[in-house]
Write a protein that holds these residues in place. Structure first.
Motif, PDB file in Angstrom:
ATOM      1  N   PRO A  76      14.907 120.291  -6.433  1.00  0.00           N
ATOM      2  CA  PRO A  76      13.612 120.033  -7.070  1.00  0.00           C
ATOM      3  C   PRO A  76      13.060 118.650  -6.796  1.00  0.00           C
ATOM      4  N   TRP A  77      13.896 117.703  -6.387  1.00  0.00           N
ATOM      5  CA  TRP A  77      13.404 116.357  -6.098  1.00  0.00           C
ATOM      6  C   TRP A  77      12.717 116.266  -4.732  1.00  0.00           C
ATOM      7  N   GLU A  78      12.852 117.316  -3.917  1.00  0.00           N
ATOM      8  CA  GLU A  78      12.205 117.289  -2.610  1.00  0.00           C
ATOM      9  C   GLU A  78      10.773 117.807  -2.655  1.00  0.00           C
ATOM     10  N   SER A  79      10.479 118.744  -3.555  1.00  0.00           N
ATOM     11  CA  SER A  79       9.137 119.323  -3.617  1.00  0.00           C
ATOM     12  C   SER A  79       8.956 120.053  -4.935  1.00  0.00           C
ATOM     13  N   TYR A  80       7.712 120.427  -5.203  1.00  0.00           N
ATOM     14  CA  TYR A  80       7.417 121.212  -6.402  1.00  0.00           C
ATOM     15  C   TYR A  80       7.774 122.688  -6.226  1.00  0.00           C
ATOM     16  N   ALA A  81       8.145 123.105  -5.012  1.00  0.00           N
ATOM     17  CA  ALA A  81       8.379 124.524  -4.729  1.00  0.00           C
ATOM     18  C   ALA A  81       9.490 125.102  -5.597  1.00  0.00           C
ATOM     19  N   THR A  82      10.525 124.310  -5.883  1.00  0.00           N
ATOM     20  CA  THR A  82      11.639 124.804  -6.681  1.00  0.00           C
ATOM     21  C   THR A  82      11.175 125.174  -8.085  1.00  0.00           C
ATOM     22  N   GLN A  83      10.389 124.305  -8.701  1.00  0.00           N
ATOM     23  CA  GLN A  83       9.882 124.571 -10.047  1.00  0.00           C
ATOM     24  C   GLN A  83       8.845 125.691 -10.037  1.00  0.00           C
ATOM     25  N   LEU A  84       7.987 125.694  -9.025  1.00  0.00           N
ATOM     26  CA  LEU A  84       6.945 126.717  -8.956  1.00  0.00           C
ATOM     27  C   LEU A  84       7.554 128.106  -8.849  1.00  0.00           C
ATOM     28  N   SER A  85       8.532 128.264  -7.974  1.00  0.00           N
ATOM     29  CA  SER A  85       9.137 129.588  -7.792  1.00  0.00           C
ATOM     30  C   SER A  85       9.936 130.004  -9.020  1.00  0.00           C
ATOM     31  N   ALA A  86      10.471 129.030  -9.762  1.00  0.00           N
ATOM     32  CA  ALA A  86      11.227 129.341 -10.975  1.00  0.00           C
ATOM     33  C   ALA A  86      10.323 129.570 -12.176  1.00  0.00           C
ATOM     34  N   GLY A  87       9.033 129.296 -12.022  1.00  0.00           N
ATOM     35  CA  GLY A  87       8.096 129.499 -13.116  1.00  0.00           C
ATOM     36  C   GLY A  87       8.055 128.370 -14.114  1.00  0.00           C
ATOM     37  N   SER A  88       8.571 127.186 -13.737  1.00  0.00           N
ATOM     38  CA  SER A  88       8.639 126.065 -14.675  1.00  0.00           C
ATOM     39  C   SER A  88       7.719 124.914 -14.284  1.00  0.00           C
ATOM     40  N   LEU A  89       6.732 125.197 -13.445  1.00  0.00           N
ATOM     41  CA  LEU A  89       5.826 124.151 -12.987  1.00  0.00           C
ATOM     42  C   LEU A  89       4.982 123.643 -14.152  1.00  0.00           C
ATOM     43  N   MET A 509       7.450 137.736  -5.835  1.00  0.00           N
ATOM     44  CA  MET A 509       8.155 136.571  -6.371  1.00  0.00           C
ATOM     45  C   MET A 509       9.128 137.021  -7.451  1.00  0.00           C
ATOM     46  N   VAL A 510      10.232 137.604  -6.997  1.00  0.00           N
ATOM     47  CA  VAL A 510      11.257 138.149  -7.890  1.00  0.00           C
ATOM     48  C   VAL A 510      12.554 137.379  -7.680  1.00  0.00           C
ATOM     49  N   ASP A 511      13.526 137.588  -8.560  1.00  0.00           N
ATOM     50  CA  ASP A 511      14.809 136.905  -8.466  1.00  0.00           C
ATOM     51  C   ASP A 511      15.420 137.085  -7.082  1.00  0.00           C
ATOM     52  N   ILE A 512      16.083 136.045  -6.595  1.00  0.00           N
ATOM     53  CA  ILE A 512      16.755 136.133  -5.299  1.00  0.00           C
ATOM     54  C   ILE A 512      18.264 136.018  -5.498  1.00  0.00           C
ATOM     55  N   TYR A 513      19.001 136.704  -4.624  1.00  0.00           N
ATOM     56  CA  TYR A 513      20.451 136.827  -4.761  1.00  0.00           C
ATOM     57  C   TYR A 513      21.132 136.403  -3.462  1.00  0.00           C
ATOM     58  N   ASP A 514      22.401 136.022  -3.585  1.00  0.00           N
ATOM     59  CA  ASP A 514      23.169 135.681  -2.396  1.00  0.00           C
ATOM     60  C   ASP A 514      23.959 136.898  -1.915  1.00  0.00           C
ATOM     61  N   LEU A 515      24.804 136.693  -0.936  1.00  0.00           N
ATOM     62  CA  LEU A 515      25.558 137.803  -0.351  1.00  0.00           C
ATOM     63  C   LEU A 515      26.597 138.384  -1.306  1.00  0.00           C
ATOM     64  N   ASN A 516      26.948 137.608  -2.323  1.00  0.00           N
ATOM     65  CA  ASN A 516      27.884 138.100  -3.338  1.00  0.00           C
ATOM     66  C   ASN A 516      27.183 138.810  -4.487  1.00  0.00           C
ATOM     67  N   ASN A 517      25.884 138.982  -4.348  1.00  0.00           N
ATOM     68  CA  ASN A 517      25.064 139.582  -5.403  1.00  0.00           C
ATOM     69  C   ASN A 517      25.016 138.704  -6.653  1.00  0.00           C
ATOM     70  N   ALA A 520      20.767 133.564  -6.929  1.00  0.00           N
ATOM     71  CA  ALA A 520      20.533 132.268  -6.295  1.00  0.00           C
ATOM     72  C   ALA A 520      19.426 131.507  -7.020  1.00  0.00           C
ATOM     73  N   GLN A 521      18.439 132.241  -7.516  1.00  0.00           N
ATOM     74  CA  GLN A 521      17.384 131.638  -8.324  1.00  0.00           C
ATOM     75  C   GLN A 521      16.686 132.717  -9.147  1.00  0.00           C
ATOM     76  N   ASN A 522      16.603 132.485 -10.425  1.00  0.00           N
ATOM     77  CA  ASN A 522      15.750 133.328 -11.270  1.00  0.00           C
ATOM     78  C   ASN A 522      14.311 132.893 -11.082  1.00  0.00           C
ATOM     79  N   ARG A 523      13.450 133.854 -10.805  1.00  0.00           N
ATOM     80  CA  ARG A 523      12.058 133.532 -10.533  1.00  0.00           C
ATOM     81  C   ARG A 523      11.149 134.198 -11.569  1.00  0.00           C
ATOM     82  N   THR A 524      10.135 133.461 -11.963  1.00  0.00           N
ATOM     83  CA  THR A 524       9.151 133.963 -12.907  1.00  0.00           C
ATOM     84  C   THR A 524       7.765 133.703 -12.345  1.00  0.00           C
ATOM     85  N   TRP A 525       6.953 134.741 -12.287  1.00  0.00           N
ATOM     86  CA  TRP A 525       5.590 134.563 -11.778  1.00  0.00           C
ATOM     87  C   TRP A 525       4.588 134.656 -12.921  1.00  0.00           C
TER      88      TRP A 525
END
Length: 552
Positions: A76-89, A509-517, A520-525
């Motif tokens: 999140p310190w690199e850009s606002y994209a992390t907060q925006l995709s998580a719905g916490s902007l 813009m839905v939750d994303i998962y890794d290879l272990n299911n 990776a990030q809960n997303r809220t639009w």
């Protein structure tokens, strides 16, 4: 030694102290300017001032991808994209609300004519056209993110700084009028030498920017017409005809069921052409319409740091999602693939079942040029290198994938190891072909010309042509074009606006998962995210003259 456009960008900062401005509302005038009497008296002053404006061009906006279904931006310190995709902007985020570059443009345009006695009139007019384009470019980025923004065409006095937002439609009209006028003042290409270096704004860039703005605004006829004007200027898609000795050891026969040697060559040339387009060795090729230039050994684009995995000396700042992986069609049929479920993928991955790798077989060559997946070979990066995800390790991807696209492996081969200095491509010919295809299809449906434009891109990638039977209606071809934009332009920043102008963000813009299911990030639009919030600090500085976007 190669002469680059930004050779003197540091000089202007020392001479005019433009960068002394902070981010106060609309960038109040600096208090430590040099004397107006001592500047603009030499041709070199004007040239350096123009280059100072060029220095404000940003690189490829990779972090914007993290605010889309294409990628995860984990820091999140690199850009606002992390907060925006998580719905916490929140309104505390500064985002892209910045008028420094626009102020530089206005300052130049207000003062450049003072150099008329010492500068050729045609060159002066061309310089002004270049800066006018850059002002449009900066404004387009603001409008895309915020909608209504203050439209400023002159520098402001200290008592003029509290300016209200101008309706977006008015700003768009201004930009399009500017581009139409300056297109007639700009050359199609530059021949080299002082003030004529390749990399400056061309007629093609002005027309391409007009095509992009019209496309985003749904002006289909104007977008198609502008794209066609670009298509008539002689640009072409970058291709190569042979592999180099460092690429050759990659065994893609383990991933693709080649019919014969010719099929293997077709696949490899598609992969190498697509990934080579972005490498420093091929910068300035015939596909590039506008790029942000970097000086070797002086300034880096940092892509070799942001994108590779931690065990590749990178940070995994922006990484591909499974959704992006699933977007790449089948190499043989040209048709979409059917992904397995998250649960099945995780079971095969954790048990090291051979079937786990099947999802990565026989895919669009652009997939192999864009995504590092478990088992991906990349000898050019390192002798016999094969990518393996290391979950939980330092600076590793949270999704299971890393980006290969935009990473320049030659820098890792250099001794000492160098950073990536490849020019950042901001507009390229493939975008114009896709712009024409989308606009023309939206205007009147499928046509031979639309299919032809798409086939050019497919052919360069080594993919089959568009299936005219399957994609015969406006709706089916619309879906095809949208996916083609996604895979062709992945990581170049276009997806941010695409999911917003198509109004599909709530779907993708839905939750994303890794290879272990694992998540990776809960997303809220929320639909307020179609526009960024105006920073509250700027509203406070403007004493309420600035208004906030709805929902914040």
């Amino acid at each position: 030694m190669k002469v680059t456009l930004y050779k003197y960008i540091g000089i202007l900062g020392a001479v005019l102290m433009f960068s002394a401005c902070n981010k106060a509302f609309l960038e109040r005038p600096p208090l430590n300017q040099v004397s107006e009497v001592t500047f603009w008296n030499r041709a070199e002053d004007v040239s350096q001032a123009v280059n100072g404006v060029y220095s404000q061009l940003g690189g490829v906006p990779i972090h914007d991808e993290g605010a889309t279904d294409n990628a995860h931006a984990q820091y999140p310190w690199e850009s606002y994209a992390t907060q925006l995709s998580a719905g916490s902007l929140t309104t505390n985020v500064e985002g892209n609300w910045n008028f420094i570059a626009i102020r530089r443009c206005n300052y130049f345009l207000e003062n450049a004519d003072r150099a008329a006695p010492v500068l050729d009139a045609a060159l002066l007019n061309r310089f002004k056209a270049e800066v006018r384009f850059l002002r449009v470019y900066f404004y387009a980025n603001l409008v895309n993110k915020y909608g209504d923004v203050p439209l400023l065409t002159s520098t402001l006095a200290i008592d003029e700084v509290n300016v209200p937002r101008t309706p977006k439609a008015q700003v768009v009209d201004f930009m399009l009028t500017e581009l139409e006028e300056i297109a007639t003042l700009l050359p199609e290409e530059y021949t080299g030498g002082t003030d004529n270096q390749p990399g400056r704004i061309t007629r093609g860039a002005a027309l391409a920017m007009s095509a992009r703005i019209n496309l985003y605004e749904g002006n289909w006829t104007a977008a198609a017409a502008a794209a066609q004007r670009v298509m008539a200027l002689g640009y072409s898609l970058f291709t190569i005809s042979s592999e180099n000795e460092l690429d050759r050891p990659d065994n893609y026969a383990a991933w693709v069921d080649f019919a014969n040697e010719a099929d293997s060559i077709n696949f490899k040339m598609g992969l190498r052409s697509y990934e080579g387009l972005f490498h420093q060795a091929n910068e300035g090729n015939a596909e590039v319409i506008l790029d942000r230039q970097y000086i070797p050994q002086v300034d880096a684009n940092s892509l070799n740091t942001f994108l590779p995995a931690g065990n590749m000396n990178g940070w995994s700042s922006v990484t591909p999602t499974q959704s992006l992986v699933d977007a790449y069609d089948h190499y043989r049929t040209g048709m979409p693939i059917v992904p397995v479920s998250r649960e099945q993928r995780a079971t095969w991955y954790s048990s090291q079942d051979a079937r786990f790798s099947d999802e990565y077989r026989n895919r669009d060559p652009r997939f192999y040029a864009t995504v590092l997946f478990n088992g991906a070979p990349w000898n050019f990066f390192r002798e016999n290198f094969v990518f393996q995800w290391a979950p939980g390790a330092s600076n590793m991807s949270q999704t299971g994938y890393n980006f290969r696209k935009l990473v320049d492996p030659a820098a890792f081969r250099a001794r000492p190891v160098l950073d990536n200095h490849a020019n950042g491509i901001l507009i390229r010919y493939a975008e114009m072909l896709l712009t024409y295809a989308e606009a023309a299809n939206e205007e009147s449906g499928p046509s031979a010309a639309v299919y032809a434009a798409l086939d050019l891109i497919r052919r360069r990638a080594g993919m089959p042509p568009v299936n005219r039977v399957v994609y015969s209606s406006q709706q089916t071809l619309r879906n095809f074009i949208r996916n083609e934009r996604r895979v062709e332009l992945a990581l170049e920043g276009h997806r941010f606006m695409d999911i917003r102008r198509w109004r599909i963000a709530s779907q993708v813009m839905v939750d994303i998962y890794d290879l272990n299911n694992s998540v990776a990030q809960n997303r809220t639009w929320n639909d307020r995210f179609y526009l960024l919030p105006v920073p509250q600090s700027q509203i406070d500085l403007a004493q309420g003259v600035l208004t906030q976007n709805l929902g914040y």
